[in-house]
Design a protein around this motif. Structure first.
Motif, PDB file in Angstrom:
ATOM      1  N   SER A  94       0.826  -1.203   0.000  1.00  0.00           N
ATOM      2  CA  SER A  94       0.000   0.000   0.000  1.00  0.00           C
ATOM      3  C   SER A  94       0.861   1.253   0.000  1.00  0.00           C
ATOM      4  O   SER A  94       0.569   2.221  -0.716  1.00  0.00           O
ATOM      5  CB  SER A  94      -0.923  -0.006   1.221  1.00  0.00           C
ATOM      6  N   LEU A  95       1.928   1.222   0.792  1.00  0.00           N
ATOM      7  CA  LEU A  95       2.830   2.370   0.846  1.00  0.00           C
ATOM      8  C   LEU A  95       3.507   2.599  -0.496  1.00  0.00           C
ATOM      9  O   LEU A  95       3.601   3.738  -0.977  1.00  0.00           O
ATOM     10  CB  LEU A  95       3.873   2.120   1.939  1.00  0.00           C
ATOM     11  N   ARG A  96       3.958   1.525  -1.114  1.00  0.00           N
ATOM     12  CA  ARG A  96       4.617   1.640  -2.419  1.00  0.00           C
ATOM     13  C   ARG A  96       3.639   2.115  -3.479  1.00  0.00           C
ATOM     14  O   ARG A  96       3.997   2.947  -4.327  1.00  0.00           O
ATOM     15  CB  ARG A  96       5.195   0.272  -2.810  1.00  0.00           C
ATOM     16  N   THR A  97       2.401   1.634  -3.438  1.00  0.00           N
ATOM     17  CA  THR A  97       1.398   2.066  -4.415  1.00  0.00           C
ATOM     18  C   THR A  97       1.095   3.551  -4.272  1.00  0.00           C
ATOM     19  O   THR A  97       1.011   4.278  -5.270  1.00  0.00           O
ATOM     20  CB  THR A  97       0.103   1.248  -4.220  1.00  0.00           C
ATOM     21  N   GLN A  98       0.950   4.020  -3.023  1.00  0.00           N
ATOM     22  CA  GLN A  98       0.686   5.436  -2.813  1.00  0.00           C
ATOM     23  C   GLN A  98       1.851   6.297  -3.297  1.00  0.00           C
ATOM     24  O   GLN A  98       1.644   7.359  -3.897  1.00  0.00           O
ATOM     25  CB  GLN A  98       0.419   5.703  -1.324  1.00  0.00           C
ATOM     26  N   PHE A  99       3.075   5.843  -3.046  1.00  0.00           N
ATOM     27  CA  PHE A  99       4.234   6.607  -3.500  1.00  0.00           C
ATOM     28  C   PHE A  99       4.309   6.642  -5.025  1.00  0.00           C
ATOM     29  O   PHE A  99       4.571   7.693  -5.623  1.00  0.00           O
ATOM     30  CB  PHE A  99       5.515   5.987  -2.927  1.00  0.00           C
ATOM     31  N   SER A 100       4.069   5.508  -5.668  1.00  0.00           N
ATOM     32  CA  SER A 100       4.095   5.457  -7.131  1.00  0.00           C
ATOM     33  C   SER A 100       3.004   6.341  -7.733  1.00  0.00           C
ATOM     34  O   SER A 100       3.247   7.076  -8.708  1.00  0.00           O
ATOM     35  CB  SER A 100       3.927   4.014  -7.612  1.00  0.00           C
ATOM     36  N   ASN A 101       1.808   6.288  -7.146  1.00  0.00           N
ATOM     37  CA  ASN A 101       0.719   7.129  -7.641  1.00  0.00           C
ATOM     38  C   ASN A 101       1.028   8.615  -7.460  1.00  0.00           C
ATOM     39  O   ASN A 101       0.706   9.437  -8.332  1.00  0.00           O
ATOM     40  CB  ASN A 101      -0.585   6.787  -6.919  1.00  0.00           C
ATOM     41  N   LEU A 102       1.658   8.947  -6.351  1.00  0.00           N
ATOM     42  CA  LEU A 102       2.008  10.345  -6.105  1.00  0.00           C
ATOM     43  C   LEU A 102       3.020  10.843  -7.126  1.00  0.00           C
ATOM     44  O   LEU A 102       2.888  11.963  -7.655  1.00  0.00           O
ATOM     45  CB  LEU A 102       2.565  10.496  -4.693  1.00  0.00           C
ATOM     46  N   VAL A 103       4.008  10.012  -7.447  1.00  0.00           N
ATOM     47  CA  VAL A 103       5.018  10.411  -8.439  1.00  0.00           C
ATOM     48  C   VAL A 103       4.396  10.507  -9.825  1.00  0.00           C
ATOM     49  O   VAL A 103       4.644  11.468 -10.581  1.00  0.00           O
ATOM     50  CB  VAL A 103       6.192   9.408  -8.432  1.00  0.00           C
ATOM     51  N   ASP A 104       3.558   9.523 -10.190  1.00  0.00           N
ATOM     52  CA  ASP A 104       2.939   9.528 -11.523  1.00  0.00           C
ATOM     53  C   ASP A 104       1.956  10.686 -11.701  1.00  0.00           C
ATOM     54  O   ASP A 104       1.844  11.255 -12.796  1.00  0.00           O
ATOM     55  CB  ASP A 104       2.214   8.189 -11.768  1.00  0.00           C
ATOM     56  N   ASN A 105       1.259  11.037 -10.627  1.00  0.00           N
ATOM     57  CA  ASN A 105       0.242  12.084 -10.717  1.00  0.00           C
ATOM     58  C   ASN A 105       0.759  13.473 -10.380  1.00  0.00           C
ATOM     59  O   ASN A 105      -0.036  14.418 -10.295  1.00  0.00           O
ATOM     60  CB  ASN A 105      -0.931  11.760  -9.774  1.00  0.00           C
ATOM     61  N   ALA A 106       2.072  13.594 -10.180  1.00  0.00           N
ATOM     62  CA  ALA A 106       2.630  14.890  -9.778  1.00  0.00           C
ATOM     63  C   ALA A 106       2.266  16.022 -10.740  1.00  0.00           C
ATOM     64  O   ALA A 106       1.840  17.098 -10.291  1.00  0.00           O
ATOM     65  CB  ALA A 106       4.143  14.782  -9.619  1.00  0.00           C
ATOM     66  N   ASN A 108      -0.363  16.355 -12.759  1.00  0.00           N
ATOM     67  CA  ASN A 108      -1.784  16.659 -12.590  1.00  0.00           C
ATOM     68  C   ASN A 108      -2.065  17.316 -11.237  1.00  0.00           C
ATOM     69  O   ASN A 108      -2.918  18.206 -11.128  1.00  0.00           O
ATOM     70  CB  ASN A 108      -2.620  15.379 -12.713  1.00  0.00           C
ATOM     71  N   LEU A 109      -1.321  16.881 -10.218  1.00  0.00           N
ATOM     72  CA  LEU A 109      -1.523  17.455  -8.890  1.00  0.00           C
ATOM     73  C   LEU A 109      -1.136  18.930  -8.863  1.00  0.00           C
ATOM     74  O   LEU A 109      -1.852  19.765  -8.290  1.00  0.00           O
ATOM     75  CB  LEU A 109      -0.712  16.674  -7.852  1.00  0.00           C
TER      76      LEU A 109
END
Length: 359
Positions: A94-106, A108-109
Motif C-alpha cells: 500500500s505504501l509503495r502504491t501510494q508513492f508510485s501514484n504520487l510520483v505519476d500524478n505529480a 496533474n496534482l
C-alpha cells in the motif's frame, strides 16, 4: 598567588590544546584513513546505539525467567524478522502504491493546485494573507522550486549517507547483538580507566548519560508512534489522499524536534489543498490537535523532567546541527547536547564550584 598560578596553568593547557589541533591540521592526510573508516562505521554504530536503548528494556524483561541473554536477543531478532515480513506483506504494498501514484500524478496534482489557488485568488480568500500585487502562483512556483532544490540536495545527501548499505546491513545486526549482550560493561570500562578518586563521580556521570539517552530515545519513539496513529486516524476520517504515506513521512520527520513538524506539515497541507480547501484546513487542524496532544499530554507524561531543555535552545541547536551536518546533525544534536551538558555540569561541580565555595 595560588589562584594566579592556577590561571596560568589553565591558559598554558588551553594553548597546548589549540597547538595540538593546529599541528594536527597540518598533517591531516595522516588521519584521513581513520576519518574514512569512522564515516563508514558511524551509520551502523548510531543505528545500533539507537536500537540498543530501544530493545534493552525488552531484553532485561526476558531475562527475568532466567532466560540467557543471548537467547533473549536471538528471540527478539526472530520476532523483528517476522514483523518485517508482515510489514512487507501487509503495509509495504500500500505504501509503495501510494508513492508510485504520487510520483505519476505529480503533474496533474500541480495543475490542480494551480487551479485551486486561482479560485482562491478570484474569491479574495488570499488577499487577507498575501500583500498586494503578489501573485500566489508566482510565489508557489518560487517556493516549490526552493523546496525541490532543498529536497534534491538532501536526497543526494541521503544516497551518499546510505551508499555503504551492504556494510550497514551486515555490521548493524552484529554491533547491536554485542551491544545488547555486553553494553553494560562499556560503562564499567570507562569507570575503570579513571583515577580512583574520580571513579564514583564518573560512575554517576555514566549512569546519568545512560538514563538520559534511554529515556530520550524510548520516549521519542513512543511519542512519534502515538502521534502517527492520531494523525492517520484523522486523515482517514477527512479522506486525505496518500494518508499512509504522508503519516509515515510525518512520523520520520518528527524525530527532528520542531523543524521536522513544520517540514512534514507543508506536503500534507498541499495535498489537502489539491483535494479541496476544506480538506487542507481540516488537515492542518488535525496536525495542530495531534501536536497539542503530544506536547501537552503525551510528552510530559513520558519524558517528565528528563528532557530539561528550553524550546529556544532546542531550535538553535537543531538549526546549528542542520547547518553543520544536515539531517543527520538535526537528529543527533539533542542527545549530543544532553551528553555534553551532563559532563560539563559534573566537571563544574567537581573542579570549580566546590573550590570557589570553599575559597
Amino acid at each position: 598567588m595560588t589562584s594566579m598560578n592556577r590561571f596560568i596553568k589553565i591558559c598554558i593547557a588551553v594553548i597546548l590544546v589549540f597547538t595540538i589541533i593546529y599541528l594536527g591540521s597540518l598533517v591531516d592526510f595522516i588521519f584521513q584513513p581513520i576519518l574514512s573508516l569512522l564515516s563508514v562505521v558511524m551509520v551502523p554504530l548510531m543505528l545500533a546505539a539507537f536500537f540498543y536503548y530501544l530493545l534493552r528494556p525488552l531484553v532485561k524483561w526476558m531475562e527475568r525467567p532466567k532466560l540467557k541473554k543471548s537467547w533473549a536477543i536471538l528471540i527478539i531478532y526472530l520476532v523483528v524478522v517476522i514483523l518485517l515480513v508482515l510489514f512487507g506483506i501487509g503495509v509495504w504494498p500500500s505504501l509503495r502504491t501510494q508513492f508510485s501514484n504520487l510520483v505519476d500524478n505529480a503533474p496533474n496534482l500541480f495543475s490542480t493546485l494551480g487551479k485551486q489557488l486561482q479560485e482562491l485568488e478570484q474569491n479574495g480568500a488570499l488577499s487577507a494573507i498575501l500583500p498586494e500585487n503578489v501573485s500566489p502562483l508566482s510565489k508557489l512556483t518560487e517556493y516549490l522550486n526552493s523546496g525541490f532544490s532543498f529536497l534534491t540536495n538532501y536526497v543526494a545527501g541521503l544516497f551518499s549517507f546510505f551508499s555503504n548499505f551492504a556494510v550497514i546491513l551486515f555490521t548493524f545486526p552484529i554491533l547491536l547483538f554485542y551491544m545488547l549482550k555486553e553494553g553494560e560493561k562499556f560503562g564499567q570500562k570507562i569507570v575503570s580507566f579513571m583515577p580512583k578518586r574520580f571513579r564514583e563521580d564518573t560512575k554517576k556521570v555514566v549512569k546519568d548519560i545512560d538514563t538520559a539517552l534511554s529515556g530520550f530515545i524510548v520516549g521519542r519513539v513512543v511519542v512519534n508512534v502515538i502521534l502517527g496513529v492520531l494523525m492517520y486516524i484523522g486523515f482517514l476520517i477527512i479522506g486525505l489522499p496518500y494518508a499512509l504515506l504522508l503519516t509515515m513521512v510525518a512520523v520520520i520527520m518528527n524525530f527532528i524536534p520542531f523543524i521536522g513538524a513544520i517540514l512534514s506539515t507543508i506536503p500534507i497541507v498541499i495535498i489537502g489543498l489539491i483535494e479541496s480547501p476544506s480538506v487542507a484546513i481540516w488537515s492542518l487542524i488535525i496536525i495542530l490537535v495531534a501536536q497539542q496532544v503530544q506536547d501537552n499530554i503525551i510528552s510530559p507524561y513520558i519524558f517528565g523532567k528528563q528532557l530539561d531543555i528550553h524550546p529556544l535552545t532546542t531550535v538553535i541547536l537543531v538549526l546549528a546541527g542542520g547547518d553543520a551536518f544536515g539531517i543527520f546533525g538535526m537528529i543527533v544534536i539533542i542527545p549530543g547536547y544532553m551528553i555534553v551538558k551532563i559532563i560539563i555540569v559534573k566537571v563544574y561541580h567537581l573542579f570549580f564550584k566546590r573550590k570557589w565555595e570553599n575559597a
